[in-house]
Design an enzyme around this catalytic site. Structure first.
Site, PDB file in Angstrom:
ATOM      1  N   GLU A 316      35.881  40.210  38.522  1.00  0.00           N
ATOM      2  CA  GLU A 316      35.593  38.785  38.761  1.00  0.00           C
ATOM      3  C   GLU A 316      34.528  38.227  37.834  1.00  0.00           C
ATOM      4  O   GLU A 316      34.096  37.088  37.997  1.00  0.00           O
ATOM      5  CB  GLU A 316      35.120  38.528  40.209  1.00  0.00           C
ATOM      6  CG  GLU A 316      36.036  38.962  41.303  1.00  0.00           C
ATOM      7  CD  GLU A 316      35.455  38.686  42.689  1.00  0.00           C
ATOM      8  OE1 GLU A 316      34.382  38.034  42.766  1.00  0.00           O
ATOM      9  OE2 GLU A 316      36.055  39.111  43.677  1.00  0.00           O
ATOM     10  N   ALA A 317      33.985  39.020  36.908  1.00  0.00           N
ATOM     11  CA  ALA A 317      32.823  38.669  36.079  1.00  0.00           C
ATOM     12  C   ALA A 317      31.522  38.830  36.838  1.00  0.00           C
ATOM     13  O   ALA A 317      30.467  38.371  36.388  1.00  0.00           O
ATOM     14  CB  ALA A 317      32.926  37.250  35.524  1.00  0.00           C
TER      15      ALA A 317
END
Length: 348
Positions: A316-317
């Protein structure tokens, strides 16, 4: 549609500013090198941003979501419907990256490239639908040439939007059930190493599940063994979100925008980008060392020194977002510390 843009030249870092920034670090009131990587990243950012005063106040985070046909092979501990459900969660603010982006006052750009349970139009989500999922790469190539082009272009579009917003740092993230399998296949093909060296637990597989995953990867790589070019390897065993990340990294280097790379999935995409264009590499900073099994090998292949190692493997970063405060502090130290002369402190 054409792929010629992939080979457009990258912006070059400013070597004179890098030298000046290094000299400045030597004059700050501390022993030389005592701030370790914080010194190195401040110098790197200064040279990339072509300024003596680097900053990462304006951060853009693009999370690309897509489903994978290889999920049919039972390689995930979670059902495939989770991808579309998480797109909703990103938009409603409940996901980890949503919380982190708010805390950083960063722009969160959620891009739906195609999910098996299409959540439809959602405020805060950009629709760039290519197909409900890639094909099962154990049977055929994951993407058609047109789908690959569309995914690469979607990543470049996010960078253009970030550039228009005067962004100082670009972060790419991923969401897609099955994407650690895709990333492991891609890494195995690019590095010419067996999948057992690169496949990990992903969403939480046990030892038996990981061994099954390895066997699936072996079948896929045997099928696509003639794909020697990085783009063709990406087409055969990649995912829409991995291709979008690849396109984003290439576009960022061409636009002169520093990139903070997240974990296993994003580093696999970064390796594709650097294989296509080696001049992309200076534009990449690496946030963390993921707990996902193959990440350390990818980092080593790129001679990358991640900022932190917290045992993360969410995607998801999220790991990159967690490292942003370190970059901001590195810039604050570089810009704000007194020199020995200014402080009246004696040198050796």
């Amino acid at each position: 549609m054409s792929l010629d843009w992939l080979y457009a030249p990258c912006v070059h870092a400013d070597a004179d500013i890098a030298e000046s920034a290094h000299a400045h670090q030597l004059q700050l009131t501390k022993p030389p090198g005592s701030l370790g990587q914080l010194e190195a990243v401040a110098i790197q950012l200064a040279s990339l941003q072509h300024t003596k005063h680097p900053a990462v106040d304006r951060v853009w985070i693009s999370v690309f979501a897509a489903d994978h046909g290889v999920a049919e092979e039972n390689i995930s501990a979670f059902p495939q419907v989770v991808t579309g459900e998480m797109v909703r969660n990103f938009a409603s603010g409940g996901a980890a990256i949503s919380v982190l982006a708010r805390s950083l006052e960063a722009t969160l750009d959620v891009v739906n490239l195609g999910t098996v349970n299409d959540p439809g139009e959602i405020p805060g989500v950009r629709r760039a639908i290519i197909a409900p999922s890639t094909a099962n790469f154990c049977r055929e190539a994951a993407m058609t040439p047109a789908q690959l082009e569309a995914a690469l272009a979607a990543g470049a579009q996010s960078v253009r939007m970030a550039k228009a917003a005067d962004t100082q740092l670009f972060i790419g993230g991923d969401m897609g059930i099955g994407n650690t399998t895709s990333a492991a296949a891609l890494a195995s093909a690019l590095l010419d190493e067996p999948p057992s060296c690169l496949a990990g637990a992903g969403t939480g597989l046990n030892a038996t599940g990981i061994q099954h995953k390895v066997s699936v990867l072996e079948r896929a790589l045997a099928l696509h063994g003639t794909a020697k070019d990085a783009l063709e390897q990406l087409r055969c065993v990649g995912g829409f979100e991995i291709a979008a990340l690849t396109g984003a990294y290439l576009a960022a280097a061409q636009a002169g925008m520093p990139v903070l790379v997240d974990g296993f999935i994003t580093t696999a995409a970064a390796l594709v980008a650097v294989t296509i264009q080696p001049d992309v590499r200076p534009w990449l900073l690496f946030a963390h060392r993921s707990k996902e099994h193959g990440h350390a090998r990818l980092l080593a292949a790129m001679d990358a020194a991640p900022l932190v190692d917290l045992g993360l493997r969410l995607g998801e970063a999220s790991g990159a977002a967690l490292a942003v405060p370190l970059l901001r502090l590195a810039c604050a130290l570089h810009n704000g510390m007194a020199t020995f002369e200014q402080a009246g402190v004696s040198t050796a």
